[in-house]
Design a protein around this motif. Sequence first.
Motif, mmCIF file in Angstrom:
data_model
loop_
_atom_site.group_PDB
_atom_site.id
_atom_site.type_symbol
_atom_site.label_atom_id
_atom_site.label_comp_id
_atom_site.label_asym_id
_atom_site.label_seq_id
_atom_site.Cartn_x
_atom_site.Cartn_y
_atom_site.Cartn_z
ATOM 1 N N ASP B 134 0.984 -1.128 -0.033
ATOM 2 C CA ASP B 134 0.089 -0.030 -0.001
ATOM 3 C C ASP B 134 0.820 1.421 -0.131
ATOM 4 O O ASP B 134 1.130 1.636 1.034
ATOM 5 C CB ASP B 134 -0.940 -0.157 1.242
ATOM 6 C CG ASP B 134 -1.797 0.999 1.266
ATOM 7 O OD1 ASP B 134 -1.937 1.695 0.330
ATOM 8 O OD2 ASP B 134 -2.527 1.200 2.136
ATOM 9 N N GLU B 192 -3.765 0.873 -6.182
ATOM 10 C CA GLU B 192 -3.985 0.392 -5.131
ATOM 11 C C GLU B 192 -3.954 -1.337 -4.841
ATOM 12 O O GLU B 192 -4.316 -1.818 -5.664
ATOM 13 C CB GLU B 192 -5.140 1.169 -4.390
ATOM 14 C CG GLU B 192 -5.202 2.625 -4.307
ATOM 15 C CD GLU B 192 -4.856 3.058 -2.699
ATOM 16 O OE1 GLU B 192 -4.330 1.999 -2.055
ATOM 17 O OE2 GLU B 192 -4.786 4.245 -2.497
ATOM 18 N N ALA B 391 -2.438 -4.582 3.883
ATOM 19 C CA ALA B 391 -2.470 -3.248 3.816
ATOM 20 C C ALA B 391 -2.626 -2.797 5.378
ATOM 21 O O ALA B 391 -3.517 -3.235 5.939
ATOM 22 C CB ALA B 391 -3.494 -2.686 2.860
#
Lengths: 426, 426
Positions: B134, B192, B391
């Motif tokens: 991330d 992402e 993440a």
Amino acid sequence: MANWQALIREQLEKDREASVKLLQEWVQSPSVQGAEESIQKSIAELLAKMGLDVDLWVMAGEELVSHPYFVSPRQTFEGSPNVVGVWKGAGDGRSLILNGHVDVVPAGDYAQWSDDPFSGKVADGKLYGRGATDMKGGNLSSLLAISVLQKLGVRLKGDVIYQSVVEEESGGAGTLATILRGYKADAALIPEPTNMKIFPKQQGSMWFRLTVKGRSAHGGTRYEGVSAIEKSMLVVQAIGRLEKERNDRLDDPLYAKLPIPIPINIGVIEGGKWPSSVADLVKLEGRMGVAPGEQMDDAKAEMETALQRLAEVDPWFAEQPVELEWYGARWVPGDVAQDHPLMEILQDKFAAVTGERAIVEASPWGTDGGLLTALADTPAIVVGPGVTQVAHYRDEYIVLDDVFRCAEIFALTMLDWCGVAEGPAK
Amino acid sequence: MANWQALIREQLEKDREASVKLLQEWVQSPSVQGAEESIQKSIAELLAKMGLDVDLWVMAGEELVSHPYFVSPRQTFEGSPNVVGVWKGAGDGRSLILNGHVDVVPAGDYAQWSDDPFSGKVADGKLYGRGATDMKGGNLSSLLAISVLQKLGVRLKGDVIYQSVVEEESGGAGTLATILRGYKADAALIPEPTNMKIFPKQQGSMWFRLTVKGRSAHGGTRYEGVSAIEKSMLVVQAIGRLEKERNDRLDDPLYAKLPIPIPINIGVIEGGKWPSSVADLVKLEGRMGVAPGEQMDDAKAEMETALQRLAEVDPWFAEQPVELEWYGARWVPGDVAQDHPLMEILQDKFAAVTGERAIVEASPWGTDGGLLTALADTPAIVVGPGVTQVAHYRDEYIVLDDVFRCAEIFALTMLDWCGVAEGPAK
């Protein structure tokens, strides 16, 4: 024989205005931990003016900080001197320590107070502010008990040792330092806020820190992590169950009227670092009450067991046990026999001054009395004019009449306990 | 016609060792909020070497900080520059933004990590460290997609705009600043960490702060006070009920596989000041998910109602209502039509590269895509190589093969979306 009670009351009345002003000044001095120097210096000056042998010192040294009863978040005490003033007796009498602390707990959320927490405002016979009840009002009662007898020309046989100590609120390092410096007596009075109840027994207490673990994850997929905040709630519940068990089995009649005689309080919670992350760590800090007569190590073991049992509530705790640390403050429980001679004198004088029978109970909190009793061979009784319910509380106050009534009881008690060598002057 | 896929894969393979080394350097730069300058300068140098028009600037100014979509705990951004590099196309093609953030969330409890959180260690085909997933791994995919085409001698028709932004983790001020500076395109890709799932819809989210009140008292008579810590547990439970209600009624098929499509996470708790005082204040901070298509104000109103209903659970809350504040970060939900031309190209290239059918879902978290779609008229699709589950998590890692697979998909997508003006060179 002089009508001591009338003379003492009259003199206290004469000095009342100046006495209230003094208490105001004390309360206006925000003597939280580390900020006690100003009030201690002014007390030392006052005691010197009264002719006491004054000892003002900053406690220090290996003997203190390595002592098994030493507990404090700090190791050095610059800015926080202790003060002791000795009113020497003529000899052949029983000595008495009047012990009280000048450190006060923080004011908390200022917005919840009706006035400035250190206003010292007087209204409706009450004096307001942090420390008014815990325990500057009681300290004033002790001081007035000495000064009123002096003004009446009394000289006692036994020594009276006035102790204005620091660090009570964090576990008694101030009183420990007076003991290590050699101060002891045949008995002690500590005017902590008891609503003038007499506490021959005092609850001890210990501070603890719990570390609750979770597993971090993104808040948007929080189901992939384990929230230490959610787990900490199970821990708080387990502490509640332990508190209930410990109190349910307590059958000391001195505790009969207290809803929770030996509470376990969780006072601080802190965990997580980011709103959109799952918290992986929560720290809880609290205090555990210890019953008079209970071994501190036994209480510690019960806490350990309660935390271990959490694994039965939630298997997470088997994987990640809660960490337990005993840190910071600790107050030794105190236990003086109910038929101790000072207990009899105190109850007698209480009845004479108030026309009522004294209430004898066990205190719901620790004081420096445990240290004096256990370490200095000085049986300590806790009784004072402050309002228990507002100690450590917003809008703390003390009823001024109670301060003077306590001074009267203490002065009469000193006459009997220490014995009269001279006076009153006519 | 060139066999683009073979050429691209071969070139990526040639550059693989240097690419992994670059990602290691990025992860080893602990670019938490306020500490992004070093990595941003090195990225700007790299983009300049690749011949892009580089724009490195520290965002500032009234237009930014007073913008209705501006959210950040800070107002000035020294030490946190944005970087944009434009690879100019020959003209007559569709432009594409490749947007990614370099800010990373804090590492949390270091002790829970198997290695230093910023080690950049490579083992078993994975690269470890905060930010690997991330979203520095995804940023590398975007960069490689450009460089591989350059190395093959390609010139595209449309512009490709590489954006390395700050402040995504606190609500998108970095991307907002690129929009205010004039950057927009015909579409955007944001890599992402989606496990290479394609997210045309993105959940929005908002940060909130709750203030829970108690009433202070001495811990030894804790029954005289009201513990804000105990009350905060009821608040956490109420938030849990609200989360369940909001998710139970959600019937978007794109969310079908998520246990909690729009979570409400309480990430921070803090209250009480003293172990032996009853806590009079607890602060909770968290993030509330907002469904694509939901109005942020409607979500806010639901939170307010849930807190008001606490008075039915415990009359204390009628006397002392929980205070609610929307603060800090906010991500606008994003919503791109499933039949958008870029969606079709992406799914086509995904199938070509992986031999599998792409999974199309809605994201469980907010991204800067909402801002690009809503404010810059740039439909943004979120798809990237990172591992969603790690993440914001200890032992965060990325699978290196996925980074290169994503680069391959992006490069192929750019050829189709932007159009080819020249190359490959033979």
